[in-house]
Design a protein around this motif. Structure first.
Motif: not given
Ligand code: FBP
Length: 540
Positions: A233-239, A296-305
């Motif tokens: 939830l944190d990462t999808v908020s701050s992205k 990144y091409k989808q505008n996403k610079n976040h994730g959880v691995i």
């Protein structure tokens, strides 16, 4: 430690038992089972006659039955796992129900307490305080093995001097192997103490056709999943961050898979798949970098691995390196500051190159002392940091246009001693009650098993399965030894298949699923690891 409100509340919970174990009178029913002939030879006393599994059935109440007090010893062995206290509480309450003068003795600090005769009698106040509470602090645990003839002899002496009817060994695969050796030794020496094992380990790898799941796994996975969900939830908020989360679980990736199914991360590595595909470290870094570029091409610079802590040992070239280090360390002793340089001269050229290529912090961690069972201490190897560093370097090499800001986490020890889930409270209490019943009926060398766990506790079954039936022969330090084999993730099983068929979707569309904190009331979902029985997976 003073009880807090939550602790006080939990001590009032009376765990649920399978219907059969609530009965006063039980008949035993036995069934012969196959044992590997090599194992038979190694355990001539336990395998003298046919080897039998035991189950129970209701018997007519008999008011004339005279019951003698029971005297039982118990020991916690190996790493902590939530619910251990409840096994002890289950034994205690069961033997007191049978006879008020029954006594329970806790051997202190693990198996060393048995052969040094360090124990404590457990009474109402201790039992009531620790009921439904996490941790192993009631009697503590330890990783010692009962190995030498002297240690076996002393263990026998202390059990005999305490006039124990039974000893309950609460431990993982290695500890239960040790329990079986002790049962054999006691029989050989006409000692009346029966030895019964209970399946413990958060890793979930003590699992076979008799044991559906080890206790502590459920609590650990749900504790980690709460934290993973919060991070999601944190990462999808701050992205703006990639979170690399390493999860405890020494060898098998059961914890990582269970947490992935609960939370749906961007990606989760499963060590067993990496091993099967012989995926190299470089390939893992390439895959991750591709994933990050595509997102990144989808505008996403976040994730959880999610990274299982055992991953490092499943990577082919690292596995070879560890094997070489183990055998070199077994026959050489150096001052700690000289280990690295000396090892380099003895490794094969490929392994030597790899050891030098790894960041020094990681190679030093690979050289750490092994545990008493010879295991590499993967809990101390920061694989998540290694991956971050390598991915960073690869993205720079690719002239990656996006932003890669990564944060590392390790969820390990915090999952082992949490307040046990309702599942682990009931399961462990039932394991303890069952262990006491097995001892009362004079079964030795068996594992206390509670099954049918996908149903509600009243419908669970209880059984005792001979430890010898769970064993294989392995060569360790050049000797053939009996071992209970660790169960790895089944790549053909329903859980992995479900993850495999969903992960590409989850990788790019953020289907994050924050599960929230453990709930102690209302509907309970037992761990998926019970082979997905009774579960409908929700397609997303
Ligand atoms: P057990 O196999 O004894 O249950 O312990 C499992 C475990 O928690 C692993 O997941 C972890 O790698 C290891 O113990 C850590 O050991 P230690 O407590 O000695 O640091």
């Amino acid at each position: 430690i003073q009880p807090n409100n939550f602790h006080s509340l939990r001590t009032k919970y009376q765990p649920e038992l399978p219907q059969l174990l609530q009965l006063d009178e039980l008949d035993t029913k036995t069934e012969t089972i196959e044992v590997n002939p090599q194992i038979r030879e190694m355990f001539p006393f336990l395998c003298k006659d046919e080897v039998k599994a035991v189950t129970f059935q209701a018997a007519d109440a008999n008011e004339n039955t005279i019951r003698a007090p029971l005297r039982i010893g118990c020991v916690l062995s190996g790493g902590q796992a939530a619910g251990g206290h409840n096994v002890i509480v289950g034994i205690y309450e069961q033997i007191k129900r049978r006879h008020p003068n029954s006594q329970l003795f806790g051997f202190l600090k693990g198996p060393i307490g048995i052969y040094t005769g360090k124990y404590e009698e457990l009474k109402d106040d201790t039992i009531n305080y620790f009921k439904n509470r996490g941790g192993f602090d009631m009697i503590q645990s330890g990783r010692h093995k009962i190995e030498t003839e002297e240690q076996f002899k002393k263990s026998l002496q202390y059990c005999q001097s305490l006039k124990l009817d039974g000893l309950v060994v609460i431990g993982g695969d290695d500890s239960n192997t040790n329990a079986c050796l002790l049962a054999e030794y006691f029989l050989k020496n006409n000692c009346q103490t029966c030895v019964v094992g209970c399946p413990k380990t958060i890793d979930g790898d003590l699992k076979n056709e008799f044991v559906e799941v080890s206790f502590g796994f459920d609590t650990a996975c749900k504790t980690y999943s709460e934290l993973i969900g919060n991070i999601m939830l944190d990462t999808v908020s701050s992205k703006k961050y990639y979170h690399f989360i390493r999860l405890m679980g020494r060898s098998a990736s059961h914890i990582a898979l269970e947490c992935a199914l609960l939370t749906r991360p961007t990606w989760a590595y499963i060590g067993e798949e990496v091993e099967k595909n012989k995926t190299s470290l470089t390939q893992i870094v390439t895959q991750l970098s591709d994933l990050i570029e595509k997102r990144y091409k989808q505008n996403k610079n976040h994730g959880v691995i999610l990274v299982p802590e055992g991953l490092i040992e499943f990577i082919d070239e690292v596995k070879i390196l560890i094997k070489e280090i183990n055998s070199i360390l077994a026959s050489n002793k150096w001052e700690s500051d000289q280990v690295f340089d000396n090892i380099l001269t003895k490794l094969t050229p490929e392994s030597s190159k790899l050891l030098q290529f790894l960041p020094r912090s990681i190679s030093d961690q690979l050289l750490l002392d092994r545990d008493p069972h010879g295991n590499v201490q993967v809990a101390k190897i920061e694989t998540e940091k290694l991956l971050i560093e390598m991915v960073k370097a690869e993205l720079i090499r690719r002239k990656y246009a996006g932003k890669f800001s990564a944060i590392s986490h390790y969820y390990g020890y915090e999952g082992r001693c949490a307040f046990p889930t309702k599942f682990d409270c009931d399961y462990c209490y039932s394991l303890g009650v069952n262990a006491a019943i097995l001892i009362e009926n004079k079964f030795t060398g068996v594992m206390s098993c509670i099954r049918n766990l996908h149903q509600t506790p009243s419908e669970w079954n209880a059984a005792g399965f001979p430890l010898v039936t769970m064993m294989d022969v392995e060569t360790r330090k050049g000797k053939s030894v009996p071992v209970i084999k660790k169960a790895l993730v089944d790549l053909q099983g329903p859980l992995f298949k479900f993850y495999q068929s969903n992960r590409d979707k989850w990788a790019f569309h953020d289907y994050y699923h924050p599960v929230g904190p453990i709930q102690f009331e209302g509907d309970q979902v037992p761990p998926f690891l019970i082979n997905g029985k009774g579960f409908e997976f929700e397609e997303v």
